[in-house]
Every structure is written in structure tokens, then in C-alpha cells.
Scaffold this motif. Structure first.
Motif, PDB file in Angstrom:
ATOM      1  N   LEU A 137     -10.980   7.640   0.844  1.00 25.73           N
ATOM      2  CA  LEU A 137     -10.639   7.268   2.217  1.00 25.73           C
ATOM      3  C   LEU A 137     -10.836   5.766   2.411  1.00 25.73           C
ATOM      4  N   PHE A 138     -11.992   5.267   2.035  1.00 27.39           N
ATOM      5  CA  PHE A 138     -12.280   3.841   2.190  1.00 27.39           C
ATOM      6  C   PHE A 138     -11.407   2.993   1.255  1.00 27.39           C
ATOM      7  N   GLY A 139     -11.323   3.399   0.001  1.00 28.09           N
ATOM      8  CA  GLY A 139     -10.618   2.585  -0.990  1.00 28.09           C
ATOM      9  C   GLY A 139      -9.134   2.469  -0.729  1.00 28.09           C
ATOM     10  N   VAL A 140      -8.493   3.560  -0.310  1.00 26.90           N
ATOM     11  CA  VAL A 140      -7.048   3.519  -0.037  1.00 26.90           C
ATOM     12  C   VAL A 140      -6.764   2.671   1.202  1.00 26.90           C
ATOM     13  N   ALA A 141      -7.571   2.843   2.264  1.00 27.89           N
ATOM     14  CA  ALA A 141      -7.374   2.039   3.476  1.00 27.89           C
ATOM     15  C   ALA A 141      -7.572   0.556   3.167  1.00 27.89           C
ATOM     16  N   LEU A 142      -8.593   0.248   2.379  1.00 27.07           N
ATOM     17  CA  LEU A 142      -8.850  -1.146   2.010  1.00 27.07           C
ATOM     18  C   LEU A 142      -7.720  -1.706   1.152  1.00 27.07           C
ATOM     19  N   PHE A 143      -7.209  -0.898   0.238  1.00 32.10           N
ATOM     20  CA  PHE A 143      -6.099  -1.339  -0.621  1.00 32.10           C
ATOM     21  C   PHE A 143      -4.890  -1.718   0.233  1.00 32.10           C
ATOM     22  N   GLY A 144      -4.609  -0.922   1.254  1.00 30.96           N
ATOM     23  CA  GLY A 144      -3.489  -1.233   2.132  1.00 30.96           C
ATOM     24  C   GLY A 144      -3.647  -2.577   2.815  1.00 30.96           C
ATOM     25  N   LEU A 145      -4.891  -2.991   3.056  1.00 33.82           N
ATOM     26  CA  LEU A 145      -5.143  -4.265   3.728  1.00 33.82           C
ATOM     27  C   LEU A 145      -4.951  -5.462   2.803  1.00 33.82           C
ATOM     28  N   TYR A 146      -5.563  -5.406   1.615  1.00 34.51           N
ATOM     29  CA  TYR A 146      -5.541  -6.599   0.766  1.00 34.51           C
ATOM     30  C   TYR A 146      -4.350  -6.663  -0.183  1.00 34.51           C
ATOM     31  N   SER A 147      -3.665  -5.543  -0.397  1.00 31.85           N
ATOM     32  CA  SER A 147      -2.589  -5.543  -1.378  1.00 31.85           C
ATOM     33  C   SER A 147      -1.196  -5.440  -0.760  1.00 31.85           C
ATOM     34  N   LEU A 148      -1.091  -4.886   0.441  1.00 32.16           N
ATOM     35  CA  LEU A 148       0.203  -4.728   1.098  1.00 32.16           C
ATOM     36  C   LEU A 148       0.294  -5.667   2.287  1.00 32.16           C
ATOM     37  N   LYS A 149       1.519  -6.014   2.658  1.00 33.68           N
ATOM     38  CA  LYS A 149       1.732  -6.950   3.756  1.00 33.68           C
ATOM     39  C   LYS A 149       2.774  -6.407   4.723  1.00 33.68           C
ATOM     40  N   GLY A 150       2.616  -6.762   6.000  1.00 33.71           N
ATOM     41  CA  GLY A 150       3.627  -6.444   7.002  1.00 33.71           C
ATOM     42  C   GLY A 150       4.012  -4.980   7.031  1.00 33.71           C
ATOM     43  N   GLN A 151       5.323  -4.750   6.934  1.00 27.15           N
ATOM     44  CA  GLN A 151       5.848  -3.386   7.000  1.00 27.15           C
ATOM     45  C   GLN A 151       5.503  -2.550   5.776  1.00 27.15           C
ATOM     46  N   GLN A 152       5.024  -3.190   4.703  1.00 29.78           N
ATOM     47  CA  GLN A 152       4.583  -2.428   3.528  1.00 29.78           C
ATOM     48  C   GLN A 152       3.394  -1.538   3.879  1.00 29.78           C
TER      49      GLN A 152
ATOM     50  N   ALA B 257      -1.674   4.532  -9.385  1.00 34.10           N
ATOM     51  CA  ALA B 257      -1.075   5.714 -10.012  1.00 34.10           C
ATOM     52  C   ALA B 257       0.103   6.219  -9.196  1.00 34.10           C
ATOM     53  N   LEU B 258      -0.018   6.231  -7.879  1.00 32.59           N
ATOM     54  CA  LEU B 258       1.072   6.702  -7.023  1.00 32.59           C
ATOM     55  C   LEU B 258       2.265   5.746  -7.049  1.00 32.59           C
ATOM     56  N   MET B 259       2.005   4.454  -7.035  1.00 31.27           N
ATOM     57  CA  MET B 259       3.081   3.463  -7.031  1.00 31.27           C
ATOM     58  C   MET B 259       3.856   3.453  -8.343  1.00 31.27           C
ATOM     59  N   ALA B 260       3.187   3.788  -9.450  1.00 29.83           N
ATOM     60  CA  ALA B 260       3.834   3.760 -10.766  1.00 29.83           C
ATOM     61  C   ALA B 260       4.880   4.848 -10.937  1.00 29.83           C
ATOM     62  N   GLN B 261       4.908   5.834 -10.028  1.00 27.07           N
ATOM     63  CA  GLN B 261       5.851   6.943 -10.154  1.00 27.07           C
ATOM     64  C   GLN B 261       7.076   6.769  -9.256  1.00 27.07           C
ATOM     65  N   GLN B 262       7.207   5.630  -8.585  1.00 29.10           N
ATOM     66  CA  GLN B 262       8.252   5.477  -7.584  1.00 29.10           C
ATOM     67  C   GLN B 262       9.394   4.583  -8.076  1.00 29.10           C
ATOM     68  N   THR B 263      10.113   3.986  -7.130  1.00 30.24           N
ATOM     69  CA  THR B 263      11.332   3.233  -7.437  1.00 30.24           C
ATOM     70  C   THR B 263      11.013   1.872  -8.045  1.00 30.24           C
ATOM     71  N   GLU B 264      12.040   1.173  -8.479  1.00 29.20           N
ATOM     72  CA  GLU B 264      11.855  -0.144  -9.079  1.00 29.20           C
ATOM     73  C   GLU B 264      11.194  -1.109  -8.095  1.00 29.20           C
ATOM     74  N   ALA B 265      11.583  -1.024  -6.817  1.00 31.13           N
ATOM     75  CA  ALA B 265      10.984  -1.913  -5.814  1.00 31.13           C
ATOM     76  C   ALA B 265       9.480  -1.678  -5.710  1.00 31.13           C
ATOM     77  N   HIS B 266       9.065  -0.425  -5.736  1.00 29.72           N
ATOM     78  CA  HIS B 266       7.636  -0.108  -5.675  1.00 29.72           C
ATOM     79  C   HIS B 266       6.917  -0.574  -6.936  1.00 29.72           C
ATOM     80  N   ILE B 267       7.579  -0.441  -8.073  1.00 30.45           N
ATOM     81  CA  ILE B 267       6.952  -0.837  -9.334  1.00 30.45           C
ATOM     82  C   ILE B 267       6.817  -2.355  -9.404  1.00 30.45           C
ATOM     83  N   ARG B 268       7.754  -3.082  -8.797  1.00 29.64           N
ATOM     84  CA  ARG B 268       7.593  -4.543  -8.703  1.00 29.64           C
ATOM     85  C   ARG B 268       6.372  -4.886  -7.855  1.00 29.64           C
ATOM     86  N   LEU B 269       6.181  -4.147  -6.774  1.00 28.35           N
ATOM     87  CA  LEU B 269       4.976  -4.333  -5.961  1.00 28.35           C
ATOM     88  C   LEU B 269       3.725  -3.981  -6.764  1.00 28.35           C
ATOM     89  N   LEU B 270       3.826  -2.943  -7.583  1.00 28.81           N
ATOM     90  CA  LEU B 270       2.701  -2.526  -8.417  1.00 28.81           C
ATOM     91  C   LEU B 270       2.308  -3.641  -9.377  1.00 28.81           C
TER      92      LEU B 270
END
Length: 307
Positions: A20-35, A174-187
Motif C-alpha cells: 500500500l505504501f510502496g505503490v502509492a509512493l512509487f506513483g509520486l516519485y516515478s509518475l508525472k501528471g496524468q500518468q 513487474a506490472l509495467m513490464a507486461q504492458q504496451t511499448e509506451a509503458h515499457i518505455r516508462l519502465l
């Protein structure tokens, strides 16, 4: 409550609150804006809502079972005064109440994700960090006294938060590695960005791990290794070393390999290799959490005095 049931319940609760803590924190420091909007990169609402609900249910079950074991009562009506005493007259009960309030706040924050994803994740990460920190009051630090008690709590809390940040990031990778090319670029960018954060996490876990060992066991090694506590701790250290090896492999080999594969458009094999490494690292982390849940129920001083 039997020892095995206690260990299992502690284990699942630790993993749940760390994610719960780690995923919420990951969204803050690794994703931006609408991501940060749930479903754009990660199913944040589903992940966070699920862990909030499970964390609350596990906390309730843990409190009821612990009070039943301490009081010897099984009837709910007879159990009530013992529950009230635990909740209102003990530090553990206060920590439990703080955790439940924090989980409620985190759950409400997740509902704000469609309108204000950044603020939603900030509130959720803060509240879930408080909920995770409350677990320190069910550990060995609660048995200390004076200033030593507060230093032990501080070390325990930092250890829990750093471990949660690492585990949550691994799940996100792990979740991002299974998605589209755009997600894998973010990964690929996220793995590179995690270099500094990961280094800080490793330092915190290492330092607080040593400090906690000294608080619990003291500067003893030979005697400790002869006890069940020492054996479990040694296994934990070995698994942690294995995680460091895998983390280095991800950062210095599989991450750059994925970046190169993306440039030529043949990224799937590299993404799968990174995902397998991350899943293996996450499996080691989960086993470590299981060992921590077990270690928290043991008394190394008693064990060593019986040797």
C-alpha cells in the motif's frame, strides 16, 4: 492465538501495508501528471483500495485474536471489556486505532484519484506510511524503556518504510513490464530513476537492520547464531544479499539492455528478462517479510539463556 496463526497474520499484514505504501509512493516519485491517473500506467485505484480494505480486515482480525489469546475468552460479549481495555489503556491499542484511522484516510484519498491524482497519491502515501509505521508497536521495540525505546521505534519505522518503498516499486516494475511499448518505455526510465532512490533505500535498510540487531541481541554473534532467532536472521541477511545482486543486475545490465532494445524496436525479450528478475527479487523480499513476521514473535534473550 497459536504461534503459527500469529506469524501468518503478521506476515500478510506486513506485506499488505508495505505494498500500500510502496505503490502509492512509487506513483509520486516515478509518475508525472496524468500518468498518476489510475489505469493510465498502473491500476492504482484497484491496488490501493484492495490493500486498504485487506489491511483493515487483517488489523481487526489480529486485534480480536490477540485479545482472545490474552484473556482466554471466546464469547464476543465477554470479550468486549477486554477489547476496550486493550484499545483505550495500552500503547498497542492506540497504535491500532491510529492505523485504522490512517487506512480510512488512505481509502478516501484513493477515491480522489480521478479528480486530483497527485494530491490523492500524496495523501494516500502519507496515510499508508503512518499505518505501516504503527506496526513497530507490535515489535521488539515495545519492550524497551526510556530513550532507548524511542530510538528503537525510530529505527524500526525507518526499516519498515524503506522496505515498503522497495517492495512497492518491485510490484510496479513487474506490472509495467507486461504492458504496451509506451509503458515499457516508462519502465526503462523508472528503473534508471530508481537508481538513487534504491541506493538510499539500501543504506537505510542496512543501517537500521544493524541498529535493530544491536538493540535486540547486542554485540553478540556466536551465541545468536546457535538460536532459532539467529538462524532465521542469517537466512534473512543472505536473501537480502541476493536482492542486492538482483538489483545491481537490473540497474547495470537488464535496464540498459531494455533501453537498447527499445531503440531498435525489439524490446519484448528484454522486458521479459527484466520482469523475471524483478519477480525473483520480489519473491525474495516476500520471504524476508515472512521471516520478519516470525522473528517478531521470538525472544532471542530467552533462547540464548537456554543454550
Amino acid at each position: 492465538m497459536s504461534d503459527s496463526a500469529n506469524v501468518v497474520l503478521r506476515f500478510v499484514l506486513y506485506v499488505d501495508l508495505m505494498l500500500l505504501f510502496g505503490v502509492a509512493l512509487f506513483g509520486l516519485y516515478s509518475l508525472k501528471g496524468q500518468q498518476r491517473l489510475s489505469g493510465t500506467v498502473l491500476p492504482l485505484r484497484r491496488l490501493l483500495t484492495g490493500t486498504v480494505v485487506l489491511g483493515a480486515l487483517l488489523s481487526i482480525a489480529g486485534m480480536v485474536l490477540m485479545v482472545r489469546a490474552m484473556s482466554g475468552e471466546s464469547d464476543i460479549a465477554e470479550l468486549r471489556p477486554h477489547l476496550e481495555m486493550m484499545l483505550f489503556e495500552t500503547e498497542m491499542g492506540l497504535a491500532w486505532a491510529v492505523r485504522m484511522i490512517a487506512l480510512a484516510v488512505a481509502g478516501l484519498a484513493v477515491m480522489l484519484n480521478p479528480r486530483a491524482p497527485g494530491i490523492s497519491l500524496l495523501i494516500a502515501a502519507t496515510a499508508s506510511g503512518i499505518a505501516l509505521a504503527s506496526l513497530a508497536w507490535s515489535g521488539h521495540g515495545a519492550m524497551d524503556e526510556g530513550s532507548r525505546r524511542y530510538w528503537h521505534f525510530a529505527s524500526d519505522i525507518l526499516h519498515l518504510l524503506a522496505a515498503g518503498a522497495w517492495l512497492g516499486a518491485l510490484l510496479a516494475f513487474a506490472l509495467m513490464a507486461q504492458q504496451t511499448e509506451a509503458h515499457i518505455r516508462l519502465l526503462a526510465r523508472a528503473v534508471k530513476r530508481f537508481e538513487l532512490i534504491g541506493a538510499v533505500i539500501v543504506v537505510i535498510i542496512t543501517v537500521t537492520g544493524v541498529v535493530n540487531y544491536l538493540f535486540i541481541v547486542g554485540p553478540k554473534l556466536d551465541e545468536a547464531l546457535l538460536s532459532i532467532y539467529g538462524v532465521l536472521l542469517a537466512i534473512k541477511v543472505l536473501l537480502f544479499a541476493g536482492m542486492l545482486v538482483l538489483a545491481a543486475l537490473n540497474r547495470f545490465h537488464l535496464g540498459p539492455l531494455l533501453e537498447g532494445a527499445l531503440r531498435v524496436g525489439q524490446y519484448r525479450a528484454a522486458a521479459n528478462a527484466l520482469r523475471r528478475s524483478v519477480v525473483l527479487e520480489m519473491a525474495a523480499a516476500i520471504v524476508i517479510v515472512g521471516l520478519v513476521a516470525w522473528l517478531g514473535t521470538l525472544s532471542p534473550e530467552v533462547e540464548m539463556s537456554n543454550l
